[in-house]
Design a protein around this motif. Structure first.
Motif, PDB file in Angstrom:
ATOM      1  N   ILE A  47       2.246 -13.600 -11.492  1.00  0.00           N
ATOM      2  CA  ILE A  47       3.569 -13.555 -12.134  1.00  0.00           C
ATOM      3  C   ILE A  47       4.155 -12.156 -12.034  1.00  0.00           C
ATOM      4  N   TYR A  48       3.339 -11.131 -12.269  1.00  0.00           N
ATOM      5  CA  TYR A  48       3.809  -9.749 -12.167  1.00  0.00           C
ATOM      6  C   TYR A  48       4.306  -9.447 -10.750  1.00  0.00           C
ATOM      7  N   ASN A  49       3.539  -9.842  -9.737  1.00  0.00           N
ATOM      8  CA  ASN A  49       3.951  -9.593  -8.351  1.00  0.00           C
ATOM      9  C   ASN A  49       5.213 -10.358  -7.989  1.00  0.00           C
ATOM     10  N   ALA A  50       5.335 -11.579  -8.478  1.00  0.00           N
ATOM     11  CA  ALA A  50       6.540 -12.367  -8.202  1.00  0.00           C
ATOM     12  C   ALA A  50       7.766 -11.721  -8.829  1.00  0.00           C
ATOM     13  N   LEU A  51       7.638 -11.221 -10.044  1.00  0.00           N
ATOM     14  CA  LEU A  51       8.761 -10.533 -10.695  1.00  0.00           C
ATOM     15  C   LEU A  51       9.113  -9.240  -9.976  1.00  0.00           C
ATOM     16  N   LYS A  52       8.090  -8.519  -9.536  1.00  0.00           N
ATOM     17  CA  LYS A  52       8.325  -7.266  -8.818  1.00  0.00           C
ATOM     18  C   LYS A  52       9.049  -7.539  -7.498  1.00  0.00           C
ATOM     19  N   LYS A  53       8.638  -8.580  -6.788  1.00  0.00           N
ATOM     20  CA  LYS A  53       9.284  -8.950  -5.527  1.00  0.00           C
ATOM     21  C   LYS A  53      10.719  -9.412  -5.778  1.00  0.00           C
ATOM     22  N   TYR A  54      10.923 -10.159  -6.842  1.00  0.00           N
ATOM     23  CA  TYR A  54      12.255 -10.636  -7.187  1.00  0.00           C
ATOM     24  C   TYR A  54      13.200  -9.459  -7.454  1.00  0.00           C
ATOM     25  N   LYS A  55      12.719  -8.474  -8.218  1.00  0.00           N
ATOM     26  CA  LYS A  55      13.539  -7.290  -8.504  1.00  0.00           C
ATOM     27  C   LYS A  55      13.787  -6.474  -7.237  1.00  0.00           C
TER      28      LYS A  55
END
Length: 176
Positions: A47-55
């Motif tokens: 989830i953290y990596n997905a949010l980081k990629k999204y940002k």
């Protein structure tokens, strides 16, 4: 009115059914507990990596939205808007692109496109960049060509990568 069990001779030998204790949803053995904690940790990491990629890809979403708003009916205005937008993206990705224009800026787009980005029309892009500086009356691109440029840069935004570009720049700086 309260309910009382019947006292007839038919029910005399029966006893109440014993309800078993409820089963806990939490695992009882250490192996399952470790597996559960590892699953939770992996889920949080994903989830953290997905949010980081999204940002990190916010600029892509905004630029694609802006390209979608460009109207190709007026080719001169659409081309100017497109290259102004792409210049902003190039400067955002690498601030050293700020003084670049024309052939140098186009070279940046060519160097950062991926192998999957096969629909990049270099000649048409060069023609648009050259004619953009001319008066509107001398602009010769037609709306269909501008539409090709819009799709080309939208595809570039979706599929570009800066890895090879930064590696190349590091090699050049090492030789200076």
């Amino acid at each position: 009115m309260s309910h009382t069990p019947p006292t007839t001779y038919v029910l005399k030998g029966l006893s109440d059914v014993q309800v078993p204790p409820s089963i806990s949803w939490f695992p009882h053995t250490i192996g399952w507990k470790i597996l559960f904690i590892a699953f939770i940790a992996f889920s949080l990491f994903a989830i953290y990596n997905a949010l980081k990629k999204y940002k990190k890809n916010r600029y892509r979403r905004l630029a694609i939205k802006d390209i979608s708003l460009i109207n190709s009916d007026n080719p001169y205005k659409a081309t100017c808007e497109l290259f102004h937008l792409m210049k902003r993206v190039a400067v955002y990705l690498d601030p050293s692109n700020a003084p670049k224009s024309g052939e140098e800026l186009l070279q940046f787009f060519l160097e950062t496109k991926t192998i999957g980005c096969v629909h990049f029309h270099k000649k048409l892009s060069e023609q648009a960049l050259q004619q953009m500086w001319l008066p509107e009356t001398k602009f010769t691109l037609i709306p269909e060509q501008v539409e090709v440029l819009l799709h080309q840069f939208k595809y570039w935004l979706l599929h570009h990568s800066l890895e090879n570009y930064h590696q190349k720049n590091q090699k050049v700086n090492a030789h200076d």
